[in-house]
Design a protein around this motif. Sequence first.
Motif, PDB file in Angstrom:
ATOM      1  N   UNK A 295       0.832  -1.223   0.000  1.00 46.61           N
ATOM      2  CA  UNK A 295       0.000   0.000   0.000  1.00 46.61           C
ATOM      3  C   UNK A 295       0.863   1.270   0.000  1.00 46.61           C
ATOM      4  N   UNK A 296       0.199   2.416  -0.132  1.00 44.81           N
ATOM      5  CA  UNK A 296       0.878   3.702  -0.025  1.00 44.81           C
ATOM      6  C   UNK A 296       1.181   4.007   1.425  1.00 44.81           C
ATOM      7  N   UNK A 297       2.260   4.709   1.665  1.00 42.25           N
ATOM      8  CA  UNK A 297       2.649   5.063   3.037  1.00 42.25           C
ATOM      9  C   UNK A 297       2.514   6.577   3.227  1.00 42.25           C
ATOM     10  N   UNK A 298       1.984   7.002   4.416  1.00 45.12           N
ATOM     11  CA  UNK A 298       1.889   8.431   4.724  1.00 45.12           C
ATOM     12  C   UNK A 298       3.290   9.032   4.791  1.00 45.12           C
ATOM     13  N   UNK A 306      11.099  17.670  -4.187  1.00 44.41           N
ATOM     14  CA  UNK A 306      10.295  16.650  -4.885  1.00 44.41           C
ATOM     15  C   UNK A 306      10.006  15.469  -3.951  1.00 44.41           C
ATOM     16  N   UNK A 307       8.814  14.922  -4.107  1.00 47.98           N
ATOM     17  CA  UNK A 307       8.359  13.804  -3.267  1.00 47.98           C
ATOM     18  C   UNK A 307       7.783  12.714  -4.164  1.00 47.98           C
ATOM     19  N   UNK A 308       8.040  11.447  -3.802  1.00 50.16           N
ATOM     20  CA  UNK A 308       7.536  10.306  -4.562  1.00 50.16           C
ATOM     21  C   UNK A 308       6.723   9.398  -3.655  1.00 50.16           C
ATOM     22  N   UNK A 309       5.626   8.881  -4.246  1.00 50.77           N
ATOM     23  CA  UNK A 309       4.777   7.908  -3.566  1.00 50.77           C
ATOM     24  C   UNK A 309       4.866   6.579  -4.331  1.00 50.77           C
ATOM     25  N   UNK A 310       4.920   5.441  -3.580  1.00 45.39           N
ATOM     26  CA  UNK A 310       5.058   4.108  -4.215  1.00 45.39           C
ATOM     27  C   UNK A 310       4.017   3.154  -3.663  1.00 45.39           C
ATOM     28  N   UNK A 311       3.562   2.250  -4.555  1.00 50.70           N
ATOM     29  CA  UNK A 311       2.707   1.138  -4.149  1.00 50.70           C
ATOM     30  C   UNK A 311       2.835   0.022  -5.191  1.00 50.70           C
ATOM     31  N   UNK A 360      -3.956  11.296  -1.017  1.00 47.31           N
ATOM     32  CA  UNK A 360      -3.668  10.815  -2.385  1.00 47.31           C
ATOM     33  C   UNK A 360      -4.134   9.355  -2.495  1.00 47.31           C
ATOM     34  N   UNK A 361      -4.759   9.063  -3.618  1.00 47.99           N
ATOM     35  CA  UNK A 361      -5.346   7.726  -3.847  1.00 47.99           C
ATOM     36  C   UNK A 361      -4.815   7.159  -5.159  1.00 47.99           C
ATOM     37  N   UNK A 362      -4.473   5.863  -5.084  1.00 47.91           N
ATOM     38  CA  UNK A 362      -4.070   5.126  -6.319  1.00 47.91           C
ATOM     39  C   UNK A 362      -5.128   4.067  -6.545  1.00 47.91           C
ATOM     40  N   UNK A 363      -5.772   4.117  -7.737  1.00 51.75           N
ATOM     41  CA  UNK A 363      -6.839   3.179  -8.058  1.00 51.75           C
ATOM     42  C   UNK A 363      -6.417   2.335  -9.256  1.00 51.75           C
ATOM     43  N   UNK A 364      -6.614   1.010  -9.139  1.00 50.64           N
ATOM     44  CA  UNK A 364      -6.326   0.071 -10.240  1.00 50.64           C
ATOM     45  C   UNK A 364      -7.632  -0.534 -10.698  1.00 50.64           C
ATOM     46  N   UNK A 376      -1.701   9.875   3.303  1.00 50.18           N
ATOM     47  CA  UNK A 376      -1.798  11.303   3.605  1.00 50.18           C
ATOM     48  C   UNK A 376      -0.415  11.907   3.414  1.00 50.18           C
ATOM     49  N   UNK A 377      -0.399  13.056   2.734  1.00 41.72           N
ATOM     50  CA  UNK A 377       0.840  13.780   2.477  1.00 41.72           C
ATOM     51  C   UNK A 377       0.706  15.159   3.151  1.00 41.72           C
ATOM     52  N   UNK A 378       1.685  15.450   4.019  1.00 47.35           N
ATOM     53  CA  UNK A 378       1.720  16.735   4.700  1.00 47.35           C
ATOM     54  C   UNK A 378       2.899  17.536   4.148  1.00 47.35           C
ATOM     55  N   UNK A 379       2.695  18.828   3.854  1.00 46.66           N
ATOM     56  CA  UNK A 379       3.739  19.694   3.349  1.00 46.66           C
ATOM     57  C   UNK A 379       3.960  20.784   4.406  1.00 46.66           C
ATOM     58  N   UNK A 380       5.193  20.895   4.840  1.00 46.44           N
ATOM     59  CA  UNK A 380       5.485  21.890   5.861  1.00 46.44           C
ATOM     60  C   UNK A 380       6.599  22.792   5.367  1.00 46.44           C
TER      61      UNK A 380
END
Length: 383
Positions: A295-298, A306-311, A360-364, A376-380
């Motif tokens: 799954x995706x990780x917060x 730059x930020x990357x999300x993986x699943x 953020x949601x990833x749908x297959x 959940x992605x937090x930007x500070x």
Amino acid sequence: MGPPPQGPDDKALQLMKIFLWSPASGWPSMEAATAPEVAPGSTLKVKEASPADADLPQASPQRGAGSPTPQLLPPIEEHPKIWFPRALRQTYIRKAGDTVNLLIPFQGKPKPRAIWTHDGCALDTSRVSVRNGDHDSILFIREAQRADSGRYQLSVQLGRLEATATIDILVIERPGPPQSIKLVDVWGSSAALEWTPPQDTGNAALLGYTVQKADTKSGLWFTVQERCHRTSCTVSNLIVGNSYAFRVFAENQCGLSETAPITADLAHIQKAATVYKTKRFAQRDFSEAPKFTQPLADCTTVIGYNTQLFCCVRASPKPKIIWLKNKMDIQGNPKYRALTHLGICSLEIHKPGPFDGGIYTCKAVNPLGEASVDCRVDVKAPN
């Protein structure tokens, strides 16, 4: 008036006295009458006395004008004996064309008489030479032939005593070739052969047969079997696609026959037609609805980095991947770059700002169903 005529009994008695006369004492010698020794391989015989022997010169005493005692021939001081060589006690084998030179020593005193015979007959002096010495006899054949084979007997005679020895000579040569050879059968990569024995074995026993093969491409002969004792054989491991001829030699103690018959037919080693039968396997259905295995990780990121999300997702057929932010489709937005390779889905957020945070949601999605994962992605702001 001359002496009165003597009868047969008187002549035999006179011969016996002469044979047993001892020159030292003038009386019959008992030592001379003892049985003589015989060498191994030879035979000693004593000839029987006959009335005709009384007429021999050594049996008649002679008186000289000035000699009152009878003149007698020297007595037998040494009985005839043949010293037979041990190597000649078995068959003496020679190859045709070789020289036969046999020296047989003997003894006897006075010098005995040596006589050779071949199979009970006199020797052929045109082929066989004999030289007799005082203590030996030599049998010589310059170039032996098969006709010289047989039993040779040496007889050493001294008076009525005789010693004999026998020598068996065998002259051999190469055998003749087998009379014929035939290709019996061909199957797979093997060939069966048969042949008939040679008419002439070279005056010696055959040791076997040598079989050779030659393919028509090279024409070179190679030995496939040696000392084969039968008149048939099977040649294996022939190369597919070649044609072969075969020949066979006879062999004895002298060697191989000078020629060899060759098969009239060629052995064609053909490639067998191979039919492959494929087994039918039940086709397995790998169809599967999308399922995320990772799954995706917060995550929390800093503005401007730059930020990357993986699943990871598994599905068959290949699913369609859709990325959402706060349930809004972000496909085609230049701020985001989505990639999918071997089931690994990634989303890169380019220099996120304060408003890029959220869910953020990833749908297959594929024909069998759909699945989705959120993070959940937090930007500070930077410190």
